[in-house]
Design a protein around this motif. Structure first.
Motif, mmCIF file in Angstrom:
data_model
loop_
_atom_site.group_PDB
_atom_site.id
_atom_site.type_symbol
_atom_site.label_atom_id
_atom_site.label_comp_id
_atom_site.label_asym_id
_atom_site.label_seq_id
_atom_site.Cartn_x
_atom_site.Cartn_y
_atom_site.Cartn_z
ATOM 1 N N ALA A 16 34.110 -86.235 -40.980
ATOM 2 C CA ALA A 16 35.386 -85.902 -40.344
ATOM 3 C C ALA A 16 35.275 -85.896 -38.822
ATOM 4 N N ASP A 17 34.092 -85.513 -38.307
ATOM 5 C CA ASP A 17 33.920 -85.437 -36.851
ATOM 6 C C ASP A 17 33.269 -86.683 -36.266
ATOM 7 N N GLU A 18 33.063 -87.732 -37.072
ATOM 8 C CA GLU A 18 32.475 -88.972 -36.562
ATOM 9 C C GLU A 18 33.111 -90.168 -37.285
ATOM 10 N N PRO A 19 34.373 -90.480 -36.943
ATOM 11 C CA PRO A 19 35.083 -91.555 -37.642
ATOM 12 C C PRO A 19 34.635 -92.958 -37.250
ATOM 13 N N ASN A 20 33.754 -93.073 -36.263
ATOM 14 C CA ASN A 20 33.322 -94.394 -35.808
ATOM 15 C C ASN A 20 32.029 -94.860 -36.465
#
Length: 381
Positions: A85-89
């Motif tokens: 959720a905190d790293e969509p890339n």
């Protein structure tokens, strides 16, 4: 409370505490680093970070991302892919020799450039060891169920300790530690004080930990009930000869659930889907809803959405219990609180062992009679 009832509660508290304490100590010790697993992974170089790019940088076609991963491991098949959720890339992919391969290969790939960022295997890390000791003792389902039973005994010990604590404290002010008395009596007071202070936290963590050990069984039940109903039209069909575009499948899943994001994808044959479907699990974007998933089944041959529905209540309860157990959804303040309470519980458990081992030493009769009142792990009886 009559003397007979008191003795009965004391017996329950004593043996539930004695049986589970060593394992609870192990779980508290291994759980402490898991509270800070992101920070520890980053410090040890296992936390993958996406390179800084402009916010409007276009994303690579997901099929290209999968092709890059499969080129690293020719002959292996896709099992899962997910995004934090905190790293969509970053796309995190796992590949194996078959859909339930436990010796899978992890790959982290930049979602914008389709370049490989890392191939860290969590299983081989310090946190991987801590995780297995905390979750299943390296014994699979039976290890989980055993630890779940220990969690049940902890809950019994807490409840029985609360029942015994009130009459014990009638003669003392709350929080009293008799520092001028014998060491064993002083440790008993400290044990009781920390036990009652950590009572709610220990009950919550113990209960959610017990629920987490049922994950495999709950998933199996879901597969044989709601999942079987969702894929019933495909029951007698052969597996797909070729797989549809994952990029197209994701776009259709997003269209079916507007306002949600993709959490993870299960490829055909894995436990979260059927042999004929991509299981695309959607999630919200808030602190709580990001932990809750909604499955969208996509025909793996035609890329058509065939079913989407809410998870049953028991899997929702499981998903809620997981972040609550580790305290990793409320930022650094909550992590610190969880860590401090974990350390306090370690002291409660350790002091309980000390009191038990020293039980043969000379001690006032009144203190000996009061030992069952330890609020969490009263091993001094």
């Amino acid at each position: 409370m009559s003397p007979h009832t008191t003795r009965r509660w004391a017996w329950i508290h004593k043996w539930s505490s004695l049986v589970c304490t060593i394992f609870m100590l192990l779980l508290c010790l291994t759980g402490l680093p898991l509270i800070y697993h992101h920070e520890i992974s980053h410090a040890m170089g296992y936390e993958t970070e996406a390179p800084a790019m402009a916010a409007d940088t276009p994303r690579a076609n997901v099929d290209e991302v999968i092709a890059v991963a499969k080129a690293l491991y020719p002959g292996k098949i896709m099992m899962y892919m997910s995004q934090e959720a905190d790293e969509p890339n970053i796309w995190n992919l796992t590949l194996g020799d078959h859909p339930t391969d436990t010796n899978f290969k992890p790959v982290a790939i930049d979602a914008r450039t389709a370049k490989v960022l890392a191939q860290h295997n969590f299983e081989d890390t310090f946190l991987g060891v801590m995780f297995h000791l905390h979750v299943d003792l390296y014994a699979g389902l039976w290890g989980k169920l055993f630890l779940g039973f220990m969690g049940l005994l902890l809950v019994v010990a807490i409840v029985s300790g609360v029942v015994l604590y009130a009459p014990f404290m009638r003669k003392l002010d709350f929080g009293t530690v008799r520092r001028d008395r014998a060491p064993r009596l002083k440790w008993l007071d400290m044990h009781n004080l920390l036990g009652i202070v950590t009572l709610v936290w220990a009950l919550v963590v113990g209960a959610t930990g017990m629920i987490n050990t049922w994950a495999d069984l709950l998933l199996k039940y879901w597969q044989f009930t709601e999942m079987a109903e969702m894929v019933a039209p495909y029951k007698n069909l052969p597996p797909p000869a070729s797989l549809a575009s994952m990029d197209d499948s994701m776009q259709r899943a997003l269209a079916a659930e507007p306002g949600m994001k993709i959490g993870f994808v299960a490829f055909p044959g894995t436990p979260f889907t059927s042999a004929h479907h991509y299981g695309i699990f959607m999630r919200g974007d808030q602190a709580l809803t990001s932990r809750l998933y909604k499955p969208v089944l996509v025909d793996a041959q035609t890329a058509q959405v065939t079913d989407n529905r809410e998870l049953p209540w028991y899997l929702t309860a499981l998903l809620i219990s997981q972040p609550l157990h580790f305290g990793d959804y409320g930022g650094q303040a909550m992590k610190l609180l969880w860590a401090l309470l974990d350390i306090a519980t370690i002291i409660v458990l350790g002091s309980g062992l000390y009191l038990w081992l020293k039980r043969g030493a000379a001690a006032p009769a009144a203190a000996e009679a009061a030992l069952p009142a330890a609020a969490l792990e009263g091993l001094s009886k």
